[in-house]
Each structure stands twice: as C-alpha cells, then as structure tokens.
Write a protein that holds these residues in place. Structure first.
Motif, PDB file in Angstrom:
ATOM      1  N   UNK A   1     -21.499  12.704   5.649  1.00 27.60           N
ATOM      2  CA  UNK A   1     -20.756  12.922   6.895  1.00 27.60           C
ATOM      3  C   UNK A   1     -20.374  11.589   7.510  1.00 27.60           C
ATOM      4  N   UNK A   2     -19.210  11.576   8.180  1.00 26.52           N
ATOM      5  CA  UNK A   2     -18.723  10.372   8.847  1.00 26.52           C
ATOM      6  C   UNK A   2     -19.127  10.410  10.311  1.00 26.52           C
ATOM      7  N   UNK A   3     -19.720   9.321  10.781  1.00 23.20           N
ATOM      8  CA  UNK A   3     -20.159   9.220  12.168  1.00 23.20           C
ATOM      9  C   UNK A   3     -19.464   8.051  12.868  1.00 23.20           C
ATOM     10  N   UNK A   4     -19.023   8.285  14.084  1.00 30.97           N
ATOM     11  CA  UNK A   4     -18.587   7.224  14.961  1.00 30.97           C
ATOM     12  C   UNK A   4     -19.779   6.782  15.790  1.00 30.97           C
ATOM     13  N   UNK A   5     -20.054   5.496  15.780  1.00 32.38           N
ATOM     14  CA  UNK A   5     -21.266   4.972  16.417  1.00 32.38           C
ATOM     15  C   UNK A   5     -20.882   3.983  17.501  1.00 32.38           C
ATOM     16  N   UNK A   6     -21.513   4.148  18.659  1.00 31.62           N
ATOM     17  CA  UNK A   6     -21.271   3.226  19.761  1.00 31.62           C
ATOM     18  C   UNK A   6     -22.104   1.967  19.551  1.00 31.62           C
ATOM     19  N   UNK A   7     -21.479   0.787  19.514  1.00 30.21           N
ATOM     20  CA  UNK A   7     -22.219  -0.442  19.217  1.00 30.21           C
ATOM     21  C   UNK A   7     -23.086  -0.927  20.373  1.00 30.21           C
ATOM     22  N   UNK A   8     -22.958  -0.308  21.523  1.00 28.05           N
ATOM     23  CA  UNK A   8     -23.741  -0.756  22.671  1.00 28.05           C
ATOM     24  C   UNK A   8     -25.142  -0.158  22.681  1.00 28.05           C
ATOM     25  N   UNK A   9     -25.217   1.151  22.371  1.00 25.26           N
ATOM     26  CA  UNK A   9     -26.512   1.809  22.458  1.00 25.26           C
ATOM     27  C   UNK A   9     -26.888   2.600  21.206  1.00 25.26           C
ATOM     28  N   UNK A  10     -26.012   2.594  20.184  1.00 22.57           N
ATOM     29  CA  UNK A  10     -26.334   3.298  18.957  1.00 22.57           C
ATOM     30  C   UNK A  10     -26.096   4.793  19.007  1.00 22.57           C
ATOM     31  N   UNK A  11     -25.611   5.314  20.126  1.00 23.48           N
ATOM     32  CA  UNK A  11     -25.300   6.746  20.188  1.00 23.48           C
ATOM     33  C   UNK A  11     -24.161   7.042  19.230  1.00 23.48           C
ATOM     34  N   UNK A  12     -24.095   8.269  18.749  1.00 23.71           N
ATOM     35  CA  UNK A  12     -23.122   8.565  17.695  1.00 23.71           C
ATOM     36  C   UNK A  12     -22.593   9.983  17.844  1.00 23.71           C
TER      37      UNK A  12
ATOM     38  N   UNK B   1     -20.654  13.068  15.267  1.00 23.69           N
ATOM     39  CA  UNK B   1     -20.278  13.479  13.920  1.00 23.69           C
ATOM     40  C   UNK B   1     -18.782  13.767  13.866  1.00 23.69           C
ATOM     41  N   UNK B   2     -18.071  13.058  13.000  1.00 21.84           N
ATOM     42  CA  UNK B   2     -16.622  13.219  12.880  1.00 21.84           C
ATOM     43  C   UNK B   2     -16.219  14.102  11.708  1.00 21.84           C
ATOM     44  N   UNK B   3     -17.182  14.616  10.941  1.00 22.37           N
ATOM     45  CA  UNK B   3     -16.828  15.507   9.851  1.00 22.37           C
ATOM     46  C   UNK B   3     -17.630  15.244   8.595  1.00 22.37           C
ATOM     47  N   UNK B   4     -17.718  16.267   7.768  1.00 19.78           N
ATOM     48  CA  UNK B   4     -18.505  16.195   6.538  1.00 19.78           C
ATOM     49  C   UNK B   4     -17.590  16.132   5.321  1.00 19.78           C
ATOM     50  N   UNK B   5     -18.181  16.234   4.153  1.00 14.58           N
ATOM     51  CA  UNK B   5     -17.404  16.241   2.923  1.00 14.58           C
ATOM     52  C   UNK B   5     -17.072  14.874   2.372  1.00 14.58           C
TER      53      UNK B   5
ATOM     54  N   UNK C   1      -8.225   8.898   7.459  1.00 21.02           N
ATOM     55  CA  UNK C   1      -9.090   9.662   8.355  1.00 21.02           C
ATOM     56  C   UNK C   1      -8.841   9.215   9.796  1.00 21.02           C
ATOM     57  N   UNK C   2      -8.573  10.166  10.663  1.00 16.07           N
ATOM     58  CA  UNK C   2      -8.431   9.864  12.080  1.00 16.07           C
ATOM     59  C   UNK C   2      -9.785   9.451  12.630  1.00 16.07           C
ATOM     60  N   UNK C   3      -9.887   8.210  13.087  1.00 18.02           N
ATOM     61  CA  UNK C   3     -11.193   7.711  13.512  1.00 18.02           C
ATOM     62  C   UNK C   3     -11.648   8.308  14.837  1.00 18.02           C
ATOM     63  N   UNK C   4     -10.775   9.076  15.502  1.00 17.48           N
ATOM     64  CA  UNK C   4     -11.129   9.671  16.778  1.00 17.48           C
ATOM     65  C   UNK C   4     -11.630  11.108  16.650  1.00 17.48           C
ATOM     66  N   UNK C   5     -11.119  11.843  15.653  1.00 18.63           N
ATOM     67  CA  UNK C   5     -11.585  13.225  15.513  1.00 18.63           C
ATOM     68  C   UNK C   5     -11.936  13.615  14.077  1.00 18.63           C
ATOM     69  N   UNK C   6     -11.822  12.677  13.128  1.00 14.24           N
ATOM     70  CA  UNK C   6     -12.265  12.933  11.767  1.00 14.24           C
ATOM     71  C   UNK C   6     -11.303  13.707  10.896  1.00 14.24           C
TER      72      UNK C   6
END
Length: 545
Positions: free
Chosen positions: A311-322, A324-328, A354-359
């Motif tokens: 799965x593709x995750x977008x991760x916030x570099x400030x606090x590590x929160x993330x 899920x932008x999609x699987x496969x 891949x759209x980095x905002x919504x996967x």
C-alpha cells in the motif's frame, strides 16, 4: 383556436388541464419536502457561511487558475461558492492550461490549481501565524483552532513578525480565502459566530474546497436549483474544475466543509437546496472536522511517500502521521519518482502515474519494467529515468521511453545499484563506481571513483544542492559534487529499507522505524514505527509543505 370557439365542456376540460400544467411547473420550480423528512427549524435557520448576507452582487465570468468560472462580485470582491474570497492572482488566468504556462511550463507554481492541488497555496512548515482583531470572541476562535490542531499536523501560532498570516476580524458575514495567499489575509466572522462556522472557514484557509463541490458530487446529492434564493447565488453550488482540486475518500456527509440542506434557500423552512440521492437530508456537522476532513488535510500536507506491505502511504515529515493512499502496489522498484502532483511508480512490472493526493493511478505505456533498479526524476520537462535490463532509459509523461543517449550511449548498465536525477544530471552507481551521466547524450561526464557497496539510497537535501547523500551499507556519506570528496555522517543504520531527503533533512526507514536524520550531526528522531514491510520510499520536492 380561441376558448370561445369550444363547447362549454371542452372549455372546462382545457382550463383544468392548464391549471394542472401550471401547478406542475411551479412544483418543478420549488421542491419542498414532506413533513416527515424535514429538519427541525433550529438546524435550518443558522448562521450560514456567506461572505455578504443580504447583499446583492454582479455575476461575472472569469478564469480561476486557468479554468473558466462565474463568480459574484460583492462589495468590490470576487466571491466564489458563498464564502470563498478569490484573489486577483487566482483570477489572473495564468492556469496550467493557459498560453503562458503552456509556453513556459512551471514558470509560476501557483498556477497549478488553487487550494487543494496547489503546493504554493499551502502553509509553510504546516504553521499558520494568526492575529485576532477587536470584537472577535477569542474563546470561539481558540476552540475552532484546537479542533483542527487536534486532528491534523497544522499548527497555529500567534503572529510576531511573519509575512504570511491570518487575521480574524469581525464582519457582517463569514468568509475566508482559499489557502495561503501571501501577506495578511482575513478570516471574517459575524458577531455571535459559532466555533463550527469558524472551523469551516479555517478549512478553506488550510486549503479545503466545499464537500458539495466535489467532482463526484452528482453521484451522491441532488441540487434543487429552483429552490436557491436567486439565480446569482447558484454559483455557491458549482463544482470545482479538474486541476483546481482533488477528491479524497468517499463523499462525506459528515464533513465540516459541507453546507446544510437549506443553505441559500428561498424558503429555508420548507425548500431544501440540497438533498441526498434518495431525497433525504443529512445532519449538518458544525461540531468538529470529520475524520475524512483530517485525512484530506494530511494528504495535502504530506511530502514523504512510502510503499509498505503493498500500500502507498502519504507521510507527514513533521510528526510521522500518515494516510493510506491505496493498495495494490506489488513488487515495486525501490525508489519513487515525483512530477508535481503525480508520483511515478514501477510496480508489478508496469509503470504507473499515481496522484499523490488521493492515490488514483493510471498505467503509462506498455513496456515491461520488472527488475528495474529504480526510478528517478522528474526533470523540468517531465522526463523520468530508470535502469532496466542493460540500458538507462528516459521516459516521458505518457510512458514512452527512449534509450538514454541513443546509439552513442554506453552499451551495458546491468549491475547498477542506484540511479538519482539531480540538477539536470543522472547520478548512477554502477557496480561499485559513481558516475555523472549526461541526460542528453547518455555519456559519462564525470567519474567519482569506486568503493560504493551495498547502496540503500541516494538523495539531495535541496534541488539546488551541490552535495549528495549516499547510504552505503550502514553508513551515510556526504558526497561533494564539486570537489569529488566525501565525508561520513556520524552514526550507523541497520536493515535499511530506503532513504530520501527533502527540505534539508534526511528520512530513512531502518528496521521498522521511520527516522528523521540531521545531515550534519547524524542525530536521529523517531517519527513513527511499524514500517518493517517497507519496499519503496520517495519524497516531493515541495520542501516547505
């Protein structure tokens, strides 16, 4: 034929038919709800998000970030969708499809789409400096701010000397600009405004559109155009255009950014302006941002990307929160390329955009890319680069590939450990040697020597940097591209899954931990854990997000 030419029985029948037809037309113009479907009056007669309540305006046509729109001019300001104040720059017409941008791609990053898709509209380092004007209820503002801070990486700080900031001011209506404008911008609130309405306006300031303006909204709601208070106010219900925004998660009836069923109605007790597809109503949320609102903001303000367990995750570099932008994402290449709002990923033998905002993803080309060492770029013209088989390849935005350098290029690049595009050159570690490769001729411009083993990543802190950071084995080396010398960074990392860098900071996954690493001292900060199944990592070049 005249009425008096008909017999009395026919005249009566025609009159009855005419009355029925007239009533039918009136019913089509004003669509009420049955009594059991109505919302209690206290949820109907509310403090609507409206910039200038009761003020008439002039409908104008313009271009919003390159897309044609109609908006209302009220009190000399461009008002869009009721409570969004558009700036002259947003209406300048210099959008992604404008002649200026087509002639000079990337000249002004702000023209890539207002708000949600536009990185220059987002707040630098996730911080929004603010002031509170006279007469504004500070407790209400504080409650609204805390609601966003508790669920997203956005932070509000009292303004000291920051150039870009928000000022809460008392006004006759409620409104906000969309995203960061530059300089001072206002969030206008009415006297007695609720914290929920302020949360809604803050959402626009962060960069959120209205939920009912989504591109897919017609699959979920019905707009009763004939119930809207005036023809001029119909723009409050128009959708955004492609390039202006992005949809994330399914349509959210609990979104703080969704208007109420009776907002801008000619009869706010009986005639809803919006209903669900089945004709029913939703419960208006002005209590807190929904979980989907929070995920959308996290997606907007992420610039690290990790493929973990498929799965593709977008991760916030400030606090590590993330998020899920999609699987496969199966069997991906180790590195991820980036081109504005798109990621390029090689997975399961194919190249994907891949759209980095919504996967959302789309396959590019029909080439087989299985076994590729990595993917890097994109350059200013949208080309990415990869090593596959025995060749280095140059790949355009449609997935078409050409051998880098053509027949004059080196014949065999098998044995490559890593590739990295930087400052109009391709840096390749082939076997144990580092080379600078010309992206036009495909020839080696410079050799930096051998001794590079077990490469786990290559990155640059900034797009203009004259240094590369290379993770060789368990240690990071800082390579000076001018002098050709390198310096070891203190510390070691084991079981490294990948490394990237952005905004002057190194990020890597070691074991199961995502670390933020100081490039000078090697000091590390744990951002988040559980990343042991990481297969790829990359970053957006928009460092200030």
């Amino acid at each position: 034929m005249k009425f008096n030419d008909l017999p009395p029985w026919a005249t009566g029948l025609l009159v009855s038919f005419s009355l029925l037809t007239s009533c039918k037309q009136e019913l089509e113009k004003a669509v009420p709800l049955s009594a059991e479907m109505k919302t209690p009056a206290d949820t109907i007669l509310r403090n609507v998000e409206d910039a200038y309540p009761g003020v008439s305006g002039i409908v104008k046509e313009g271009v919003l970030e390159g897309q044609p729109i109609r908006y209302m001019e009220k009190n000399g300001q461009a008002v869009w969708q009721g409570d969004i104040i558009l700036s002259p720059e947003q209406l300048s017409g210099n959008g992604p499809n404008s002649p200026e941008q087509l002639a000079q791609p990337g000249k002004n990053a702000k023209t890539e789409g207002a708000g949600m898709t536009n990185p220059d509209r987002r707040w630098i380092d996730f911080i929004i400096p603010y002031q509170i004007g006279a007469g504004v209820n500070e407790s209400v503002i504080s409650n609204a701010i805390n609601a966003w801070q508790s669920s997203t990486p956005i932070r509000f700080v009292p303004r000291t000397n920051q150039t870009d900031y928000v000022r809460f001011v008392q006004a006759s209506g409620n409104s906000s600009a969309l995203g960061r404008q530059g300089g001072m911008q206002e969030i206008r609130v009415q006297s007695g405004v609720s914290a929920g309405t302020v949360m809604h306006e803050i959402g626009h300031t962060i960069g959120l559109w209205h939920e009912h303006a989504r591109a897919d909204r017609d699959a979920h709601i019905i707009i009763n155009w004939h119930n809207i208070i005036s023809k001029e106010e119909e723009n409050n219900f128009w959708q955004y255009y492609e390039g202006d925004g992005f949809d994330f998660d399914p349509f959210d009836f609990n979104s703080i950014m969704l208007y109420g069923n009776y907002d801008f109605s000619k009869d706010p007790k009986n005639l809803p302006t919006m209903v669900k597809k089945d004709g029913s109503l939703w419960t208006l949320n002005r209590q807190s941002p929904s979980s989907s609102d929070a995920r959308t903001v996290k997606s907007m303000y992420s610039n690290l990307y990790i493929i973990w367990n498929g799965s593709l995750y977008g991760v916030n570099p400030k606090d590590g929160s993330f998020v899920n932008l999609g699987s496969g994402m199966l069997a991906p290449a180790r590195s991820i390329a980036e081109d504005k709002n798109e990621l390029r990923i090689i997975e399961n033998g194919s190249l994907w955009k891949v759209n980095r905002l919504n996967g959302q993803k789309q396959k590019l080309g029909n080439y087989y890319w299985g076994g590729s060492v990595g993917l890097t770029g994109a350059d200013p013209y949208g080309y990415c680069y990869a090593q596959h088989g025995t060749r280095l390849w140059k790949i355009d935005r449609f997935g078409n590939r050409t051998r880098l350098g053509g027949v004059n290029a080196l014949e065999n690049w098998s044995g490559t450990q890593a590739v990295f595009y930087h400052k109009n050159a391709l840096y390749v570690i082939w076997k144990d040697a580092l080379y600078k490769v010309n992206t036009t001729t495909g020839l080696v411009d410079r050799s930096y020597g051998s001794g590079w083993y077990n490469i786990n990543g290559m990155a640059a802190l900034f797009s203009s940097s004259n240094e590369l950071y290379i993770l060789s084995g368990s240690s990071i080396r800082r390579m000076n591209l001018i002098t050709g010398t390198y310096t070891p960074i203190p510390g070691s990392f084991t079981n490294v899954k990948g490394m990237t860098a952005v905004g002057g900071v190194i990020y890597l996954v070691s074991g199961s931990v995502l670390y933020k690493v100081n490039p000078l001292t090697g000091a590390r900060q744990t951002l988040s854990g559980g990343w042991d199944a990481t297969t790829s990592i990359g970053s957006s070049r928009y460092a200030d997000l």
